[in-house]
Design a protein around this motif. Structure first.
Motif, PDB file in Angstrom:
ATOM      1  N   LEU A  10       0.813  -1.020   0.052  1.00 27.80           N
ATOM      2  CA  LEU A  10       0.475  -0.573  -0.025  1.00 27.80           C
ATOM      3  C   LEU A  10       1.233   1.616   0.115  1.00 27.80           C
ATOM      4  O   LEU A  10       0.420   2.250  -0.835  1.00 27.80           O
ATOM      5  CB  LEU A  10      -1.264   0.063   1.435  1.00 27.80           C
ATOM      6  CG  LEU A  10      -1.703   1.116   1.511  1.00 27.80           C
ATOM      7  CD1 LEU A  10      -2.962   0.787  -0.530  1.00 27.80           C
ATOM      8  CD2 LEU A  10      -3.114   0.609   2.346  1.00 27.80           C
ATOM      9  N   ARG A  11       2.084   1.418   0.905  1.00 25.16           N
ATOM     10  CA  ARG A  11       2.765   2.488   0.620  1.00 25.16           C
ATOM     11  C   ARG A  11       3.465   2.249  -0.348  1.00 25.16           C
ATOM     12  O   ARG A  11       3.595   3.909  -1.075  1.00 25.16           O
ATOM     13  CB  ARG A  11       4.281   1.779   1.668  1.00 25.16           C
ATOM     14  CG  ARG A  11       3.723   1.921   3.195  1.00 25.16           C
ATOM     15  CD  ARG A  11       4.768   1.732   3.674  1.00 25.16           C
ATOM     16  NE  ARG A  11       4.929   1.760   5.431  1.00 25.16           N
ATOM     17  CZ  ARG A  11       4.385   2.432   6.046  1.00 25.16           C
ATOM     18  NH1 ARG A  11       5.458   4.020   5.341  1.00 25.16           N
ATOM     19  NH2 ARG A  11       4.131   2.609   7.437  1.00 25.16           N
ATOM     20  N   GLN A  12       3.770   1.289  -1.362  1.00 26.50           N
ATOM     21  CA  GLN A  12       4.397   1.907  -2.652  1.00 26.50           C
ATOM     22  C   GLN A  12       3.387   2.194  -3.946  1.00 26.50           C
ATOM     23  O   GLN A  12       3.760   3.022  -4.692  1.00 26.50           O
ATOM     24  CB  GLN A  12       5.133   0.584  -3.247  1.00 26.50           C
ATOM     25  CG  GLN A  12       6.105  -0.302  -3.634  1.00 26.50           C
ATOM     26  CD  GLN A  12       6.795   1.274  -3.510  1.00 26.50           C
ATOM     27  OE1 GLN A  12       7.417   1.356  -1.894  1.00 26.50           O
ATOM     28  NE2 GLN A  12       7.471   1.987  -4.502  1.00 26.50           N
ATOM     29  N   HIS A  40      -1.624   9.937   7.338  1.00 23.99           N
ATOM     30  CA  HIS A  40      -3.677   9.240   6.966  1.00 23.99           C
ATOM     31  C   HIS A  40      -4.106  10.947   6.995  1.00 23.99           C
ATOM     32  O   HIS A  40      -3.736  11.548   7.559  1.00 23.99           O
ATOM     33  CB  HIS A  40      -3.215   8.567   7.759  1.00 23.99           C
ATOM     34  CG  HIS A  40      -3.310   7.242   8.679  1.00 23.99           C
ATOM     35  ND1 HIS A  40      -1.911   6.837   8.919  1.00 23.99           N
ATOM     36  CD2 HIS A  40      -3.962   5.953   8.219  1.00 23.99           C
ATOM     37  CE1 HIS A  40      -2.085   5.935   8.357  1.00 23.99           C
ATOM     38  NE2 HIS A  40      -3.424   5.089   8.441  1.00 23.99           N
ATOM     39  N   ILE A  41      -4.365  10.948   5.866  1.00 23.66           N
ATOM     40  CA  ILE A  41      -5.300  12.326   5.776  1.00 23.66           C
ATOM     41  C   ILE A  41      -6.279  13.156   6.393  1.00 23.66           C
ATOM     42  O   ILE A  41      -5.817  14.189   7.171  1.00 23.66           O
ATOM     43  CB  ILE A  41      -6.296  12.754   3.778  1.00 23.66           C
ATOM     44  CG1 ILE A  41      -4.525  12.027   3.357  1.00 23.66           C
ATOM     45  CG2 ILE A  41      -6.753  14.370   3.781  1.00 23.66           C
ATOM     46  CD1 ILE A  41      -5.643  12.000   1.783  1.00 23.66           C
ATOM     47  N   ILE A  42      -7.479  11.542   7.099  1.00 19.41           N
ATOM     48  CA  ILE A  42      -7.885  12.056   8.613  1.00 19.41           C
ATOM     49  C   ILE A  42      -7.567  11.047   8.933  1.00 19.41           C
ATOM     50  O   ILE A  42      -7.699   9.735   8.663  1.00 19.41           O
ATOM     51  CB  ILE A  42      -9.709  11.132   7.708  1.00 19.41           C
ATOM     52  CG1 ILE A  42      -9.889  12.265   6.978  1.00 19.41           C
ATOM     53  CG2 ILE A  42     -10.532  11.345   9.485  1.00 19.41           C
ATOM     54  CD1 ILE A  42     -10.466  13.850   7.114  1.00 19.41           C
ATOM     55  N   PRO A  43      -6.400  11.655  10.127  1.00 20.49           N
ATOM     56  CA  PRO A  43      -5.770  10.383  11.265  1.00 20.49           C
ATOM     57  C   PRO A  43      -7.154   9.748  11.368  1.00 20.49           C
ATOM     58  O   PRO A  43      -8.104   9.514  11.617  1.00 20.49           O
ATOM     59  CB  PRO A  43      -6.127  11.367  11.686  1.00 20.49           C
ATOM     60  CG  PRO A  43      -5.501  13.025  11.649  1.00 20.49           C
ATOM     61  CD  PRO A  43      -6.976  13.469  11.088  1.00 20.49           C
ATOM     62  N   THR A  51      -6.942   3.011   4.233  1.00 19.71           N
ATOM     63  CA  THR A  51      -7.225   2.656   3.296  1.00 19.71           C
ATOM     64  C   THR A  51      -6.196   3.589   1.548  1.00 19.71           C
ATOM     65  O   THR A  51      -5.910   5.190   2.051  1.00 19.71           O
ATOM     66  CB  THR A  51      -8.755   2.727   2.631  1.00 19.71           C
ATOM     67  OG1 THR A  51      -8.676   4.687   2.736  1.00 19.71           O
ATOM     68  CG2 THR A  51      -9.526   2.111   3.948  1.00 19.71           C
ATOM     69  N   SER A  52      -6.512   3.220   0.534  1.00 21.29           N
ATOM     70  CA  SER A  52      -5.737   4.283  -0.673  1.00 21.29           C
ATOM     71  C   SER A  52      -6.367   5.448  -0.625  1.00 21.29           C
ATOM     72  O   SER A  52      -5.791   6.207  -0.675  1.00 21.29           O
ATOM     73  CB  SER A  52      -5.736   3.943  -1.602  1.00 21.29           C
ATOM     74  OG  SER A  52      -4.993   4.241  -2.389  1.00 21.29           O
ATOM     75  N   GLU A  53      -7.565   5.657  -0.355  1.00 23.02           N
ATOM     76  CA  GLU A  53      -8.451   6.792   0.060  1.00 23.02           C
ATOM     77  C   GLU A  53      -7.974   8.082   0.634  1.00 23.02           C
ATOM     78  O   GLU A  53      -8.571   9.092   0.580  1.00 23.02           O
ATOM     79  CB  GLU A  53      -9.778   6.545  -0.324  1.00 23.02           C
ATOM     80  CG  GLU A  53     -10.379   5.705  -1.670  1.00 23.02           C
ATOM     81  CD  GLU A  53      -9.985   4.469  -1.616  1.00 23.02           C
ATOM     82  OE1 GLU A  53     -10.110   3.900  -0.614  1.00 23.02           O
ATOM     83  OE2 GLU A  53      -9.532   3.340  -2.372  1.00 23.02           O
TER      84      GLU A  53
END
Length: 144
Positions: A10-12, A40-43, A51-53
């Motif tokens: 997922l990091r990749q 994390h955009i939303i922590p 998740t990717s999103e």
């Protein structure tokens, strides 16, 4: 899943999607002296999923300044507003480069608050932009 448990695969995906650039200040990982993070955009602490999103590729400076923040203060409207969200917003809708491409300028309340909260024009980053500009390596040409 805790923040430190983001699977390598997922990091990749997150890194490739970002073209190895910070999704906030557009710093390029290849010229960084510190490792980049997956943010994390939303922590997680505020209910965000791993998740990717909800993940963004981030330089250490932006990641450290953002920490668990999702809002910042806009000095023009004098209001707290949401910070830039790389999955649901376009970078060019909120930010522009100044004339010599060394400073990021916020053009919306979200953009201005993000510039200030994440310190997108930190001295070290601005100095690196000057050097990379002379080497014709800045700004990065990938669309954000």
């Amino acid at each position: 899943m805790r923040k430190s448990q983001i699977p390598q695969k997922l990091r990749q995906v997150v890194k490739q999607r970002a073209h190895a650039c910070c999704e906030y200040c557009l710093s390029q990982e290849q010229f960084s002296t510190q490792p980049f993070s997956v943010d994390h955009i939303i922590p997680v602490e505020k209910g965000g999923d791993t998740t990717s999103e909800n993940l963004a590729f981030s330089c250490q400076g932006c990641n450290n300044h953002k920490y668990t923040k999702t809002e910042g203060y806009d000095t023009i409207t004098h209001r707290m507003v949401p910070l830039y969200h790389p999955r649901s917003q376009q970078w060019d809708d909120h930010f522009v480069w100044n004339e010599d491409c060394t400073l990021i300028l916020g053009v919306t309340p979200t953009g201005r608050a993000t510039v200030e909260t994440l310190h997108l024009n930190r001295a070290g980053v601005v100095n690196l932009r000057h050097i990379l500009l002379q080497a014709k390596k800045h700004p990065p040409d990938e669309e954000k």
